[in-house]
Design a protein around this motif. Sequence first.
Motif, mmCIF file in Angstrom:
data_model
loop_
_atom_site.group_PDB
_atom_site.id
_atom_site.type_symbol
_atom_site.label_atom_id
_atom_site.label_comp_id
_atom_site.label_asym_id
_atom_site.label_seq_id
_atom_site.Cartn_x
_atom_site.Cartn_y
_atom_site.Cartn_z
ATOM 1 N N ILE A 63 0.841 -1.196 0.000
ATOM 2 C CA ILE A 63 0.000 0.000 0.000
ATOM 3 C C ILE A 63 0.878 1.249 0.000
ATOM 4 C CG2 ILE A 63 -1.715 1.326 1.322
ATOM 5 C CD1 ILE A 63 -2.900 -1.213 0.231
ATOM 6 N N GLU A 65 0.392 5.081 0.935
ATOM 7 C CA GLU A 65 -0.501 6.041 1.559
ATOM 8 C C GLU A 65 0.150 7.417 1.518
ATOM 9 O OE1 GLU A 65 -3.051 6.724 5.621
ATOM 10 O OE2 GLU A 65 -1.966 4.867 5.356
ATOM 11 N N ARG A 67 -0.244 10.994 2.650
ATOM 12 C CA ARG A 67 -1.018 11.638 3.710
ATOM 13 C C ARG A 67 -1.284 13.107 3.487
ATOM 14 N NH1 ARG A 67 0.847 8.663 9.227
ATOM 15 N NH2 ARG A 67 0.460 6.581 8.436
ATOM 16 N N ARG A 94 -5.060 13.599 0.377
ATOM 17 C CA ARG A 94 -4.724 12.300 0.975
ATOM 18 C C ARG A 94 -5.254 11.215 0.047
ATOM 19 N NH1 ARG A 94 -5.440 12.809 7.369
ATOM 20 N NH2 ARG A 94 -3.942 11.166 7.217
ATOM 21 N N ARG A 95 -4.406 10.249 -0.250
ATOM 22 C CA ARG A 95 -4.810 9.144 -1.116
ATOM 23 C C ARG A 95 -4.144 7.858 -0.643
ATOM 24 N NH1 ARG A 95 -7.023 13.152 -2.613
ATOM 25 N NH2 ARG A 95 -7.605 13.786 -4.679
ATOM 26 N N ARG A 96 -4.752 6.754 -1.035
ATOM 27 C CA ARG A 96 -4.223 5.431 -0.700
ATOM 28 C C ARG A 96 -4.319 4.572 -1.957
ATOM 29 N NH1 ARG A 96 -4.439 2.578 4.706
ATOM 30 N NH2 ARG A 96 -4.399 0.432 4.053
ATOM 31 N N TYR A 97 -3.208 3.916 -2.319
ATOM 32 C CA TYR A 97 -3.157 3.142 -3.555
ATOM 33 C C TYR A 97 -2.539 1.764 -3.321
ATOM 34 C CZ TYR A 97 -3.939 7.668 -5.707
ATOM 35 O OH TYR A 97 -4.473 8.884 -6.052
#
Length: 164
Positions: A63, A65, A67, A94-97
């Motif tokens: 992952i 992330e 922030r 903010r994103r999470r991939y």
Amino acid sequence: GNSIFWKSPSLPTTALLALLVLNSPEIDIYNRSNILHVPDVNQTGRAYYTLTWEHDLPAHSKILELRSINYRATVGVDNKLLIAIDEFGGMFARRRYQLPPGGKRLAIRIEPPDHVGSAECLTTINDEPCGQGGDHELAKDVTAQFFLGWDWQQAIPDRSTGFF
């Protein structure tokens, strides 16, 4: 493009801080009016304050992330595009991939907002100066308009582009 070659700075940082640390560490932009001698993104173009950060990924990373990134980001793993610039934008985004399996090298490119604006007002309405926030072009993006200057601060030359 026309971006400057950067060493990967330590994080958190802004494009302006990374440029100063690499090229002019003796300049204290917080002292008096020193910040007025730093070129503004409106004059240099967005590429000047485009920041690239590269880092080896720990084994078994799954992952990513992010922030807090200001404004536009392109993300790649092992020289393959993971996130296109038009998919990521805004202030303190903010994103999470999900990372591809076996990825070894991460690269993140951060660019200033699309509408950098000018701290100087080029036109007036009814002969009134434009006042705080410069020409207000920066307000077209999801960002803080005071980065163009306000009564309590000078304009921020890179519009606070960076990692936080």
